[in-house]
Design a protein around this motif. Structure first.
Motif, PDB file in Angstrom:
ATOM      1  N   TYR A 391      71.903  31.582  33.470  1.00 24.21           N
ATOM      2  CA  TYR A 391      72.035  31.530  32.009  1.00 24.21           C
ATOM      3  C   TYR A 391      71.337  30.282  31.474  1.00 24.21           C
ATOM      4  O   TYR A 391      71.429  29.199  32.061  1.00 24.21           O
ATOM      5  N   TRP A 392      70.620  30.453  30.368  1.00 25.45           N
ATOM      6  CA  TRP A 392      70.023  29.318  29.661  1.00 25.45           C
ATOM      7  C   TRP A 392      70.870  29.008  28.444  1.00 25.45           C
ATOM      8  O   TRP A 392      70.929  29.822  27.523  1.00 25.45           O
ATOM      9  N   THR A 393      71.560  27.905  28.389  1.00 26.07           N
ATOM     10  CA  THR A 393      71.533  26.797  29.309  1.00 26.07           C
ATOM     11  C   THR A 393      72.920  26.219  29.383  1.00 26.07           C
ATOM     12  O   THR A 393      73.841  26.698  28.695  1.00 26.07           O
ATOM     13  N   LEU A 394      73.125  25.140  30.116  1.00 25.51           N
ATOM     14  CA  LEU A 394      74.465  24.587  30.313  1.00 25.51           C
ATOM     15  C   LEU A 394      74.997  23.923  29.048  1.00 25.51           C
ATOM     16  O   LEU A 394      76.088  24.249  28.573  1.00 25.51           O
ATOM     17  N   VAL A 395      74.250  22.969  28.520  1.00 21.89           N
ATOM     18  CA  VAL A 395      74.688  22.165  27.369  1.00 21.89           C
ATOM     19  C   VAL A 395      73.652  22.295  26.258  1.00 21.89           C
ATOM     20  O   VAL A 395      72.454  22.359  26.524  1.00 21.89           O
ATOM     21  N   ASP A 396      74.102  22.344  25.024  1.00 23.38           N
ATOM     22  CA  ASP A 396      73.165  22.361  23.895  1.00 23.38           C
ATOM     23  C   ASP A 396      72.141  21.237  24.057  1.00 23.38           C
ATOM     24  O   ASP A 396      72.506  20.074  24.276  1.00 23.38           O
ATOM     25  N   ASN A 397      70.860  21.601  23.936  1.00 25.53           N
ATOM     26  CA  ASN A 397      69.819  20.597  24.146  1.00 25.53           C
ATOM     27  C   ASN A 397      68.760  20.689  23.059  1.00 25.53           C
ATOM     28  O   ASN A 397      68.851  21.518  22.154  1.00 25.53           O
ATOM     29  N   LEU A 398      67.745  19.837  23.173  1.00 28.16           N
ATOM     30  CA  LEU A 398      66.627  19.881  22.234  1.00 28.16           C
ATOM     31  C   LEU A 398      65.773  21.095  22.599  1.00 28.16           C
ATOM     32  O   LEU A 398      65.127  21.103  23.649  1.00 28.16           O
ATOM     33  N   GLU A 399      65.787  22.103  21.765  1.00 30.47           N
ATOM     34  CA  GLU A 399      65.046  23.332  22.052  1.00 30.47           C
ATOM     35  C   GLU A 399      63.609  23.180  21.574  1.00 30.47           C
ATOM     36  O   GLU A 399      63.155  23.827  20.633  1.00 30.47           O
ATOM     37  N   TYR A 404      67.500  20.541  17.585  1.00 33.64           N
ATOM     38  CA  TYR A 404      68.884  20.918  17.890  1.00 33.64           C
ATOM     39  C   TYR A 404      69.392  22.028  16.982  1.00 33.64           C
ATOM     40  O   TYR A 404      70.601  22.254  16.885  1.00 33.64           O
ATOM     41  N   THR A 405      68.475  22.722  16.316  1.00 30.49           N
ATOM     42  CA  THR A 405      68.895  23.799  15.424  1.00 30.49           C
ATOM     43  C   THR A 405      69.212  25.084  16.192  1.00 30.49           C
ATOM     44  O   THR A 405      69.838  25.977  15.637  1.00 30.49           O
ATOM     45  N   MET A 406      68.763  25.188  17.436  1.00 33.52           N
ATOM     46  CA  MET A 406      69.015  26.385  18.243  1.00 33.52           C
ATOM     47  C   MET A 406      69.991  26.042  19.364  1.00 33.52           C
ATOM     48  O   MET A 406      69.690  25.227  20.235  1.00 33.52           O
ATOM     49  N   ARG A 407      71.148  26.674  19.321  1.00 28.87           N
ATOM     50  CA  ARG A 407      72.264  26.315  20.193  1.00 28.87           C
ATOM     51  C   ARG A 407      72.439  27.348  21.302  1.00 28.87           C
ATOM     52  O   ARG A 407      73.158  28.329  21.154  1.00 28.87           O
ATOM     53  N   PHE A 408      71.766  27.090  22.431  1.00 29.69           N
ATOM     54  CA  PHE A 408      71.836  27.997  23.569  1.00 29.69           C
ATOM     55  C   PHE A 408      72.952  27.648  24.553  1.00 29.69           C
ATOM     56  O   PHE A 408      73.293  28.458  25.417  1.00 29.69           O
ATOM     57  N   GLY A 409      73.504  26.456  24.485  1.00 31.68           N
ATOM     58  CA  GLY A 409      74.378  25.961  25.538  1.00 31.68           C
ATOM     59  C   GLY A 409      75.693  26.704  25.670  1.00 31.68           C
ATOM     60  O   GLY A 409      76.279  27.175  24.685  1.00 31.68           O
ATOM     61  N   LEU A 410      76.171  26.783  26.914  1.00 27.70           N
ATOM     62  CA  LEU A 410      77.529  27.253  27.158  1.00 27.70           C
ATOM     63  C   LEU A 410      78.535  26.222  26.660  1.00 27.70           C
ATOM     64  O   LEU A 410      79.629  26.569  26.220  1.00 27.70           O
ATOM     65  N   PHE A 411      78.134  24.956  26.732  1.00 27.16           N
ATOM     66  CA  PHE A 411      78.977  23.862  26.269  1.00 27.16           C
ATOM     67  C   PHE A 411      78.356  23.260  25.009  1.00 27.16           C
ATOM     68  O   PHE A 411      77.156  22.991  24.961  1.00 27.16           O
ATOM     69  N   GLU A 412      79.191  23.036  24.020  1.00 23.44           N
ATOM     70  CA  GLU A 412      78.719  22.449  22.770  1.00 23.44           C
ATOM     71  C   GLU A 412      78.511  20.951  22.934  1.00 23.44           C
ATOM     72  O   GLU A 412      79.327  20.253  23.541  1.00 23.44           O
ATOM     73  N   TRP A 413      77.398  20.483  22.417  1.00 21.90           N
ATOM     74  CA  TRP A 413      77.120  19.048  22.350  1.00 21.90           C
ATOM     75  C   TRP A 413      76.452  18.752  21.022  1.00 21.90           C
ATOM     76  O   TRP A 413      75.503  19.417  20.642  1.00 21.90           O
ATOM     77  N   GLN A 414      76.973  17.770  20.316  1.00 20.47           N
ATOM     78  CA  GLN A 414      76.439  17.427  19.000  1.00 20.47           C
ATOM     79  C   GLN A 414      75.719  16.088  19.061  1.00 20.47           C
ATOM     80  O   GLN A 414      76.278  15.102  19.565  1.00 20.47           O
ATOM     81  N   PRO A 415      74.493  16.007  18.560  1.00 22.03           N
ATOM     82  CA  PRO A 415      73.751  14.748  18.616  1.00 22.03           C
ATOM     83  C   PRO A 415      74.366  13.624  17.788  1.00 22.03           C
ATOM     84  O   PRO A 415      74.041  12.454  18.004  1.00 22.03           O
ATOM     85  N   ASP A 416      75.272  13.960  16.868  1.00 25.30           N
ATOM     86  CA  ASP A 416      75.923  12.898  16.086  1.00 25.30           C
ATOM     87  C   ASP A 416      77.107  12.285  16.829  1.00 25.30           C
ATOM     88  O   ASP A 416      77.788  11.394  16.306  1.00 25.30           O
ATOM     89  N   GLY A 417      77.369  12.783  18.044  1.00 19.92           N
ATOM     90  CA  GLY A 417      78.444  12.226  18.857  1.00 19.92           C
ATOM     91  C   GLY A 417      79.803  12.839  18.611  1.00 19.92           C
ATOM     92  O   GLY A 417      80.788  12.445  19.256  1.00 19.92           O
ATOM     93  N   SER A 418      79.904  13.825  17.725  1.00 14.39           N
ATOM     94  CA  SER A 418      81.215  14.381  17.380  1.00 14.39           C
ATOM     95  C   SER A 418      81.779  15.311  18.448  1.00 14.39           C
ATOM     96  O   SER A 418      82.998  15.473  18.551  1.00 14.39           O
ATOM     97  N   VAL A 419      80.921  15.938  19.242  1.00 12.33           N
ATOM     98  CA  VAL A 419      81.373  16.842  20.299  1.00 12.33           C
ATOM     99  C   VAL A 419      80.565  16.566  21.554  1.00 12.33           C
ATOM    100  O   VAL A 419      79.337  16.482  21.503  1.00 12.33           O
ATOM    101  N   ASP A 420      81.264  16.442  22.677  1.00 13.88           N
ATOM    102  CA  ASP A 420      80.590  16.164  23.946  1.00 13.88           C
ATOM    103  C   ASP A 420      81.045  17.168  25.003  1.00 13.88           C
ATOM    104  O   ASP A 420      82.121  17.053  25.559  1.00 13.88           O
ATOM    105  N   ARG A 421      80.227  18.202  25.207  1.00 12.73           N
ATOM    106  CA  ARG A 421      80.409  19.150  26.306  1.00 12.73           C
ATOM    107  C   ARG A 421      81.740  19.901  26.223  1.00 12.73           C
ATOM    108  O   ARG A 421      82.567  19.852  27.133  1.00 12.73           O
TER     109      ARG A 421
END
Length: 558
Positions: A391-399, A404-421
């Motif tokens: 599966y693509w991919t584990l954690v939301d990344n720079l697509e 970061y507008t496209m959220r493929f991750g199984l785990f949510e990660w926010q670049p503003d630091g509000s959510v981590d995996r």
């Protein structure tokens, strides 16, 4: 590792195991200081004086989840969801930042990553080039010049010399045709060229020749005969939304998009050894012939997401009420089966090396995962040699350029630091599959065939989609639909799923829902969730009749 890499895993050769895991690009989660993509991402495009950024959104690659320093956390997450494999990239720019100079610190870090994978019983699958390379290589012309092939071969040999005893599965390149199209035709990837069709052809031609050279070089090294060296390709086709004169421009665009961004050129090379690069109006401009490409592959990687639809005004669209992803292509599981069926002509073991969904609202991920996994299992049941699913991919990344507008991750990660995996609700569908599917490839095939016997040839995908209010379009019947029914522009995916959920709620008798009694008032969202749990229980109970239904249900609820 080729067998029994962790206590509790059956003693199976790698070729006899069904690999189930996630795929990541180290650059997309870590960045670097010296690659073509970092230079491109921090530049302006295409009109620098207007200040147009190459990456969409507020955040760039200098803000990331930092896999490079958090690899143990992410590999542990990979194991926690039931994975037995992890596809990752060697970052050439980190390893050889200057020509002929290797960074021992970077090499040591990859050694530590492999230690971690071994600790958690994870089979590594390494990609040598995942869109990134050092700027010094880029400045020499990169893959547009055949004289640069030895640089990549030498780097690959160095990696195999160091890590060959620890890694069974190797891929030379990830999606050559996609990198070519984005970088040389539409310019939203390095080197940022627009409609440089001849350079595009040279790039793809050189990369395929480089793959062949690298394959033979690695196979000739000590331990090379036992290694599995393959190539990963993007499999997508494009179609007009309808027939007729109005859609003729969309038809022609679809043909060229399938040729360029699709995989017709690579497929022809794999089967015949002939490379032909054609341009509109002028015909073939690059042509050569060698041995069939399938002869320099031990396995074939299929990256599949969907098929593209163009409306009459040449915008992305869909057929009927298909569910769109955030990337503006629809969920289309039948295309997965057809890609596998077509790639079977190569006569190689196949792995689904990427599939996933951009879904910021997380309201379509479960539907996509269930439908696509069943399409793969349907192919396994039919006898196609599919040996794994990433599966693509584990954690939301720079697509890439989409940021970061496209959220493929199984785990949510926010670049503003509000959510981590944080594991997304829709991702739990994949966790259930991974934790339940056997390790043995033979047992996966037997389970898929049992599922077919209960749920039908497509393992219930069509019925599930129709129950969700999603129409099914088959190639042999699509022509029967009128242009008015078939041609739709891009709408809001969230609105579409609200209608889908309403359809599910309306189509279920209250007394027949999982956990819903007569007269109980249930929201459309809760009704959808309970129905999905009921379908998953039925699916896995059919696949594993010897297991306790209660036990399976507890697995589902984890």
């Amino acid at each position: 590792m080729t067998s029994n890499i962790k206590d509790g895993i059956r003693n199976l050769n790698a070729e006899d195991r069904f690999l189930k895991g996630v795929a990541v690009s180290v650059w997309q989660n870590s960045g670097d200081n010296g690659s073509n993509w970092t230079r491109y991402a921090l530049a302006k495009w295409p009109f620098s004086k207007l200040g147009v950024s190459t990456v969409r959104g507020k955040y760039n690659i200098d803000t990331c989840s930092d896999f490079w320093n958090n690899y143990e956390k992410d590999i542990k997450l990979t194991a926690s969801i039931g994975s037995n494999t992890f596809r990752f990239s060697f970052e050439w720019a980190r390893i050889e930042p200057r020509q002929g100079v290797y960074d021992v610190t970077a090499i040591k870090r990859y050694d530590e990553m492999l230690d971690c994978m071994e600790k958690y019983g994870i089979e590594p699958n390494a990609t040598l080039w995942h869109f990134t390379h050092p700027v010094w290589f880029d400045d020499l012309g990169g893959f547009t010049k055949e004289e640069n092939i030895p640089f990549f071969v030498n780097y690959s040999k160095k990696m195999f010399e160091i890590f060959g005893k620890r890694i069974k599965f190797w891929a030379t390149f990830n999606e050559p045709s996609c990198a070519m199209f984005l970088g040389f035709i539409v310019g939203i990837a390095p080197p940022g060229k627009i409609l440089d069709l001849m350079a595009a052809g040279r790039f793809l031609s050189t990369m395929l020749k480089c793959h062949e050279s690298t394959y033979h070089a690695l196979k000739a090294m000590p331990g090379g005969a036992a290694a599995m060296v393959g190539l990963v390709s993007h499999h997508i086709t494009f179609e007009p939304a309808s027939d007729g004169l109005l859609h003729y421009p969309a038809k022609k665009l679809s043909e060229w998009m399938t040729y360029w961004w699709g995989w017709e050129v690579i497929e022809h090379w794999m089967l015949t050894g002939e490379f032909k690069w054609k341009l509109p109006l002028v015909g073939t401009r690059i042509h050569w012939r060698g041995a069939p490409g399938k002869g320099c592959c031990d396995w074939w990687g299929i990256n599949y997401y969907s098929r593209g639809i163009f409306t009459w005004h040449l915008l992305p669209g869909r057929r009927g009420d298909e569910v769109l992803t955030d990337m503006y292509y629809p969920i289309y599981p039948d295309g997965m089966f057809r890609a596998i069926e077509r790639c079977s002509e190569f006569g190689l073991p196949m792995y689904i090396t990427e599939t996933g969904i951009a879904d910021a609202k997380d309201d379509r991920r479960a539907l996509m995962i269930d439908a696509y996994m069943k399409a793969v299992l349907r192919a396994v049941a039919a006898g196609h040699d599919v040996r794994g699913f990433y599966y693509w991919t584990l954690v939301d990344n720079l697509e890439w350029s989409m940021g970061y507008t496209m959220r493929f991750g199984l785990f949510e990660w926010q670049p503003d630091g509000s959510v981590d995996r944080r594991l997304k609700e829709g991702s739990k569908t994949l966790v259930r599959y991974f934790r339940t599917l056997p390790e043995s490839l033979a047992e996966v095939k037997e389970s898929a065939q049992r599922m077919q016997a209960v749920l039908g040839e497509d393992l219930g995908v069509e019925a599930a989609l129709e129950a969700a209010g999603v129409p099914i379009f088959h190639p042999e019947t699509e022509a029967e639909h009128s242009a008015g029914d078939r041609t739709r522009g891009v709408g809001d995916p969230g609105d579409r799923m609200n209608r889908t959920r309403s359809g599910i709620g309306e189509g279920i008798g209250k007394g027949n829902e999982e956990g819903v009694g007569h007269g109980e008032e249930v929201s459309g969202k809760e009704r959808c969730k309970r129905k999905a749990l009921g379908l998953q229980k039925a699916t896995l109970s059919a696949a594993f009749p010897d297991s306790s239904a209660t036990y399976l249900y507890l697995i589902f609820m984890l």
